[in-house]
Design a protein around this motif. Structure first.
Motif, mmCIF file in Angstrom:
data_model
loop_
_atom_site.group_PDB
_atom_site.id
_atom_site.type_symbol
_atom_site.label_atom_id
_atom_site.label_comp_id
_atom_site.label_asym_id
_atom_site.label_seq_id
_atom_site.Cartn_x
_atom_site.Cartn_y
_atom_site.Cartn_z
ATOM 1 N N PHE A 291 -8.051 -3.074 6.423
ATOM 2 C CA PHE A 291 -8.324 -1.624 6.112
ATOM 3 C C PHE A 291 -7.386 -0.849 6.933
ATOM 4 O O PHE A 291 -6.553 0.084 6.440
ATOM 5 N N THR B 274 0.800 -1.169 0.139
ATOM 6 C CA THR B 274 -0.062 -0.123 -0.085
ATOM 7 C C THR B 274 1.003 1.281 0.035
ATOM 8 O O THR B 274 0.564 2.318 -0.908
ATOM 9 N N MET C 45 -3.933 -0.933 5.401
ATOM 10 C CA MET C 45 -3.840 0.082 4.307
ATOM 11 C C MET C 45 -3.632 1.295 4.861
ATOM 12 O O MET C 45 -2.798 2.277 4.414
ATOM 13 N N CYS C 46 -4.239 1.755 5.854
ATOM 14 C CA CYS C 46 -4.146 3.017 6.568
ATOM 15 C C CYS C 46 -2.684 2.999 7.112
ATOM 16 O O CYS C 46 -2.110 4.313 6.894
ATOM 17 N N TRP D 92 -11.709 -7.818 7.408
ATOM 18 C CA TRP D 92 -11.590 -6.803 6.478
ATOM 19 C C TRP D 92 -11.350 -5.576 6.886
ATOM 20 O O TRP D 92 -10.556 -4.561 6.515
ATOM 21 N N ILE D 93 -11.891 -5.352 8.203
ATOM 22 C CA ILE D 93 -11.536 -4.048 8.853
ATOM 23 C C ILE D 93 -9.922 -4.044 9.260
ATOM 24 O O ILE D 93 -9.249 -2.793 9.189
ATOM 25 N N THR E 203 -8.479 0.605 14.209
ATOM 26 C CA THR E 203 -9.115 -0.593 13.546
ATOM 27 C C THR E 203 -8.540 -1.916 14.427
ATOM 28 O O THR E 203 -9.214 -2.779 14.251
#
Length: 175
Positions: A47, A2, A50-51, A43-44, A36
């Motif tokens: 995410f 990412t 990715m953050c 999936w959280i 998160t």
């Protein structure tokens, strides 16, 4: 991955939308990534990863870009910038060590391995508040390159550095 893809793109947008705004975006995105960790959904959590990747790209680009631009606006010398970035390397390592101890004690006090991430999200919020009220905005400027060519920013064999600057970071490899 990412950081390589989205992080590079988002970091470059700071020149257009403002480096201070890029720093605030770092605080928001990295804080969200920390939050998160409180969820068990795959999936959280993805995410959140990715953050973290985007946040690290912002961390290692927009803060330094803001600092260089602000130093030039204030008329500070390149030697001052060398000193700032040398000190940054030292204090980055010291903060990593202190954060590790603080994280350990937060886990001990709370009994939760997620608590240090929640504390980090709060620190991101505090930093965003401080940045919002105390920093000036600056943007990428095409004329800036004419006044300060890239060779002015890096030591050459004709002008050896006065201090050894180690760019290695204790957080390399994260996200």
């Amino acid at each position: 991955m990412t950081s390589l893809t989205l992080g590079t793109l988002i970091s470059s947008l700071a020149d257009v939308y403002g480096r201070k705004n890029g720093c605030l975006l770092y605080c928001l995105i990295y804080g969200m990534g920390c939050i998160t960790k409180n969820f068990s959904s795959y999936w959280i959590l993805m995410f959140g990863r990715m953050c973290g990747g985007i946040g690290l790209s912002l961390l290692w680009s927009v803060f330094e870009s803001w600092c260089v631009s602000e130093a030039r606006r204030l008329g500070l010398s390149e030697a001052n910038l060398v000193s700032v970035f040398t000190n940054e390397s030292f204090y980055d390592a010291a903060a990593a060590i202190i954060s590790a101890f603080a994280g350990h004690y937060i886990v001990k006090l709370s009994g939760s391995y997620v608590a240090p991430f929640n504390a980090s999200a709060l620190i991101c919020a505090a930093c965003a508040t401080l940045i919002s009220f105390t920093w000036r905005e600056n943007y990428g400027d095409d004329d800036e390159d004419d006044d300060h060519p890239p060779t002015d920013n890096y030591p050459t064999t004709n002008h050896p550095p006065t201090k050894i600057n180690t760019p290695a970071s204790p957080s390399m490899g994260a996200d």
